[in-house]
Design a protein around this motif. Structure first.
Motif, PDB file in Angstrom:
ATOM      1  N   THR A 182       0.866  -1.180   0.000  1.00 49.91           N
ATOM      2  CA  THR A 182       0.000   0.000   0.000  1.00 49.91           C
ATOM      3  C   THR A 182       0.904   1.232   0.000  1.00 49.91           C
ATOM      4  N   ARG A 183       0.335   2.375  -0.357  1.00 49.73           N
ATOM      5  CA  ARG A 183       1.106   3.628  -0.318  1.00 49.73           C
ATOM      6  C   ARG A 183       1.586   3.917   1.103  1.00 49.73           C
ATOM      7  N   GLU A 184       0.751   3.542   2.070  1.00 50.95           N
ATOM      8  CA  GLU A 184       1.097   3.773   3.475  1.00 50.95           C
ATOM      9  C   GLU A 184       2.362   2.983   3.841  1.00 50.95           C
ATOM     10  N   GLU A 185       2.431   1.743   3.361  1.00 52.52           N
ATOM     11  CA  GLU A 185       3.602   0.894   3.656  1.00 52.52           C
ATOM     12  C   GLU A 185       4.865   1.446   2.990  1.00 52.52           C
ATOM     13  N   ASP A 187       5.483   4.677   2.704  1.00 53.46           N
ATOM     14  CA  ASP A 187       5.646   6.060   3.161  1.00 53.46           C
ATOM     15  C   ASP A 187       7.135   6.417   3.241  1.00 53.46           C
ATOM     16  N   GLY A 188       7.503   7.568   2.669  1.00 55.99           N
ATOM     17  CA  GLY A 188       8.899   8.013   2.701  1.00 55.99           C
ATOM     18  C   GLY A 188       9.618   7.808   1.375  1.00 55.99           C
ATOM     19  N   GLU A 191       8.272  10.313  -4.415  1.00 52.76           N
ATOM     20  CA  GLU A 191       7.109  10.253  -5.296  1.00 52.76           C
ATOM     21  C   GLU A 191       7.491   9.857  -6.723  1.00 52.76           C
ATOM     22  N   THR A 220      13.732   2.285  -2.005  1.00 52.19           N
ATOM     23  CA  THR A 220      12.848   1.758  -0.955  1.00 52.19           C
ATOM     24  C   THR A 220      13.653   1.419   0.300  1.00 52.19           C
ATOM     25  N   ALA A 224      12.082   4.115   2.770  1.00 51.08           N
ATOM     26  CA  ALA A 224      10.837   3.631   3.383  1.00 51.08           C
ATOM     27  C   ALA A 224      10.930   3.710   4.901  1.00 51.08           C
ATOM     28  N   LYS A 225      10.000   4.454   5.516  1.00 50.64           N
ATOM     29  CA  LYS A 225      10.052   4.654   6.972  1.00 50.64           C
ATOM     30  C   LYS A 225       9.656   3.391   7.732  1.00 50.64           C
ATOM     31  N   ASN A 226       8.831   2.564   7.091  1.00 52.02           N
ATOM     32  CA  ASN A 226       8.327   1.354   7.730  1.00 52.02           C
ATOM     33  C   ASN A 226       9.389   0.245   7.697  1.00 52.02           C
ATOM     34  N   THR A 229       8.424  -3.004   6.006  1.00 50.13           N
ATOM     35  CA  THR A 229       8.486  -2.948   4.536  1.00 50.13           C
ATOM     36  C   THR A 229       9.918  -3.218   4.070  1.00 50.13           C
TER      37      THR A 229
END
Length: 716
Positions: A182-185, A187-188, A191, A220, A224-226, A229
């Motif tokens: 997901t876009r949420e996963e 995040d960071g 774009e 990524t 990616a902040k997560n 992920t």
């Protein structure tokens, strides 16, 4: 516009018009023609009448002529968009490899070469080297073994190893896995990366598909902040090509058996004998010394990153478990650079649009080495193409082609062709590399055949709103690979076998590694840079939309940004080099077992992962109770199957030579044209035509030293 005479090269570029059928037909034709040359030699010449001129010269000329087509026949599998063409190219390479094994195991031809070797004729140095190498190749390919079961088994192993190598690389090229997030996963993640990802439908509605290709993977892991992920991506990437796991194991077992058949204690002893290092002991001692020197620095860097991770997690109200994982490293390395060094990698990338950066790089090579690059486009391609169709002189519409010339000071002659294939596509080779398409050599009439060379890379594709923007490490990669391309272009050897980058493996990286230093020199960074908003009104509009109200940035990268970047050159360097050491030590470990039984029983993936944890000091899923078999990184490690076996240490050892050359000759004035041309003629031009230590010593005026290498790493 280039001067008129520069627009008509004296040699047409190769064409790329093959069909699956023509690839196989052409391969068989080449093999038959070459076999005919060998048969003719043994029919018409006896050991008594054998000379360099009537045995080695025909063999070398046949090799030259064959290389003009054979490199291209095998190249399609790395770059073609057509699956059937890639498959046929793979089959063609297999046929050529089998024939090559048959050729170097022909005892009748070997007897003639052996007879020439014993006659000790007076030869020029390159011809002397050709004779010695040719003679040794026969011995190293089993002709030192008595005819019978042992030699037959050796030949069988060679053929199987060739098949494994082709299949292994094909699996990597064709790899097309990915994960839906997901876009949420995500995040960071920038774009411009997200906008290029495939959008999901059905059960994946609202998700984006992240592939393991570099333009997706690295941003990524960096942004990616997560953490979950990043962990998923990291583990999946290590397991993206698990069909290669049994192939890797089979290859190292067979290599060990073959080396022992020839009387060597290990494959490493067999391979290193021909390199600058000469013995595995020299390699192990170099790697061991470097490891012990880097260990304390690596620990210090890891502790600093771990502290940063703890502070980051606690600031978000998350609990810190006391570990610093593999999937943390690229992320917190970036965070550290931004936080402590004010390094904004996205901002830096805005100053390095791919096309203007390439123009800047070519300009540097023009000034330094006395070259002129002329891009061939439109009608010029049609005129130059042997078929009259411009599309026939490249293998894909994205590919750029340049004719390369000497400048007036170097005599204005033609040098060769340079191709740039820069963006990812399905089935294409997935890393960054330089491929020789046609080598240079002197033909039977004494005329020079000019080389053609290709850079095959995987940078993000430009869009209507934004050009392809390079992170600084991608600028370094591009410069490095272009360095190999220049080596390939300016080399001048009699025989194609020694052309360009055909040097020993523990020297081949040194010329390109040395050129990487230009990417850290303030004046060169400035000249390479151009903010993308200055390229076109469309790009300016796009920039303004995303930076509401800000005034347009300066056209060239500001001095304070350069300063910050240069300050980071050695940040977390120990950890980076420990990662390289992990690859080098793993390579020597699997190619230097105590016994054949030991290699058969070796748990390869567990060894790869446990060595990584011990050497690189970064923790993997094993500390979470998943055991040492959690990933199969060796199955994605194309180098060890594709020619760097018992040779990966060369990336580190050739840095000793590259640092010595740069510090001694270029550091005070990187753009000194006198030294640039001296380097071109004394190092690059020689290719592998003479002993590489002689090349180095002649250029430096003394034997190489390790001082600059350790000084550069802060370990002097």
């Amino acid at each position: 516009m280039a001067p008129e005479k520069l627009r008509k090269p004296p040699q047409a570029p190769p064409t790329f018009t093959a069909t699956p059928k023509s690839l196989i037909d052409d391969t068989n034709r080449l093999i038959q023609s070459s076999r005919k040359v060998q048969d003719s030699l043994v029919t018409n010449i006896t050991p008594e009448s054998a000379t360099f001129a009537n045995v080695l010269v025909p063999l070398a000329q046949d090799e030259n002529v064959m290389a003009l087509e054979s490199h291209i026949l095998g190249f399609y599998q790395s770059v073609s968009s057509d699956q059937t063409l890639r498959d046929a190219s793979t089959e063609a390479e297999k046929l050529m490899d089998d024939f090559s094994i048959e050729s170097v195991m022909r005892e009748d031809v070997y007897k003639l070469v052996d007879a020439v070797s014993k006659k000790n004729e007076s030869l020029d140095p390159e011809s002397r080297k050709l004779l010695e190498k040719e003679h040794k190749d026969y011995v190293r390919n089993g002709l030192g073994l008595p005819a019978g079961p042992k030699r037959d088994r050796f030949k069988e192993i060679k053929k199987r190893l060739s098949q494994i190598s082709i299949e292994f690389q094909k699996n990597l090229n064709e790899e097309n896995g990915g994960i839906w997030f997901t876009r949420e996963e995500l995040d960071g993640v920038p774009e411009d990366v997200l906008s290029g990802l495939k959008k999901g439908e059905g059960e994946n509605e609202g998700k984006l598909r992240l592939s393991f290709k570099y333009p997706d993977l690295f941003p990524t892991l960096k942004f990616a902040k997560n953490a979950e992920t990043r962990k998923q991506v990291m583990i999946a990437n290590e397991n993206k090509c698990n069909q290669n796991v049994p192939l890797f194991k089979e290859a190292i077992v067979l290599r060990d058996e073959a080396a022992r058949l020839l009387g060597y204690p290990s494959h490493a002893a067999f391979r290193v004998e021909d390199k600058m290092a000469k013995t595995p002991e020299t390699v192990n001692s170099f790697l061991g010394d470097l490891r012990s020197r880097l260990a304390a620095g690596g620990q210090k860097e890891r502790e600093a990153l771990k502290t940063l991770k703890q502070a980051d997690l606690e600031s978000h109200g998350e609990k810190f478990d006391g570990h610093y994982y593999l999937w943390d490293h690229r992320f917190y390395d970036r965070v550290m650079l931004e936080k402590h060094y004010q390094l904004d990698q996205q901002l830096i990338a805005e100053y390095f649009p791919l096309q203007t950066t390439i123009e800047g790089m070519l300009k540097i090579f023009e000034e330094l080495f006395g070259l002129v690059f002329v891009e061939i486009t439109g009608e010029d391609r049609n005129q130059l193409s042997p078929t009259g169709k411009g599309s026939d002189v490249t293998w894909h519409e994205d590919v750029q082609i340049f004719s390369v010339w000497d400048d007036e000071g170097e005599g204005s002659g033609f040098v060769g062709y340079l191709y740039l294939d820069l963006f990812p596509r399905e089935g294409k080779y997935g890393h960054a590399a330089n491929f020789n398409i046609q080598p240079g050599f002197i033909d039977t009439s004494g005329n020079r055949h000019f080389p053609a060379t290709a850079l095959v890379c995987n940078f993000s594709k430009p869009t209507l709103k934004k050009p392809s923007l390079l992170k600084h490490d991608e600028v370094v990669t591009l410069f490095h690979e272009l360095g190999h391309g220049i080596h390939d272009l300016v080399s001048k050897t009699i025989y194609s076998r020694f052309h360009g980058t055909n040097t020993v493996r523990d020297f081949v990286e040194a010329p390109s590694q040395m050129l990487e230093n230009w990417c850290w020199a303030p004046s060169q960074l400035k000249s390479l840079s151009k903010h993308y908003s200055a390229i076109s009104p469309e790009y300016l509009k796009e920039w303004q939309e995303h930076n509401n109200g800000k005034s347009q940035p300066p056209e060239q990268i500001p001095d304070d940004v350069i300063e910050n970047l240069i300050r980071t050159k050695h940040v977390n360097d120990a950890l980076f080099n420990l990662r390289q050491l992990h690859f080098g030590i793993f390579d020597m470990t699997v190619h230097q077992p105590e016994s054949h039984d030991a290699i058969e029983k070796l748990p390869v993936s567990a060894t790869y992962n446990s060595l990584r944890k011990e050497i690189s000091q970064l923790e993997g899923p094993e500390v979470l109770g998943q055991g040492d078999e959690w990933g199969h990184g060796e199955a994605t490690f194309g180098h060890l199957i594709g020619g760097y076996d018992a040779g990966y240490y060369g990336y580190l050892s050739s840095q000793v030579y590259s640092a010595d050359m740069f510090y001694t000759i270029f550091r005070s004035d990187p753009m000194n044209p006198k030294e640039g041309r001296r380097y071109r003629h004394m190092v690059l031009e020689k290719g592998g035509s003479q002993d590489e230590m002689k090349t180095l010593t002649d250029f430096l005026g003394r034997e190489p030293k390790t001082d600059a290498f350790y000084k550069e790493l802060g370990l002097a």
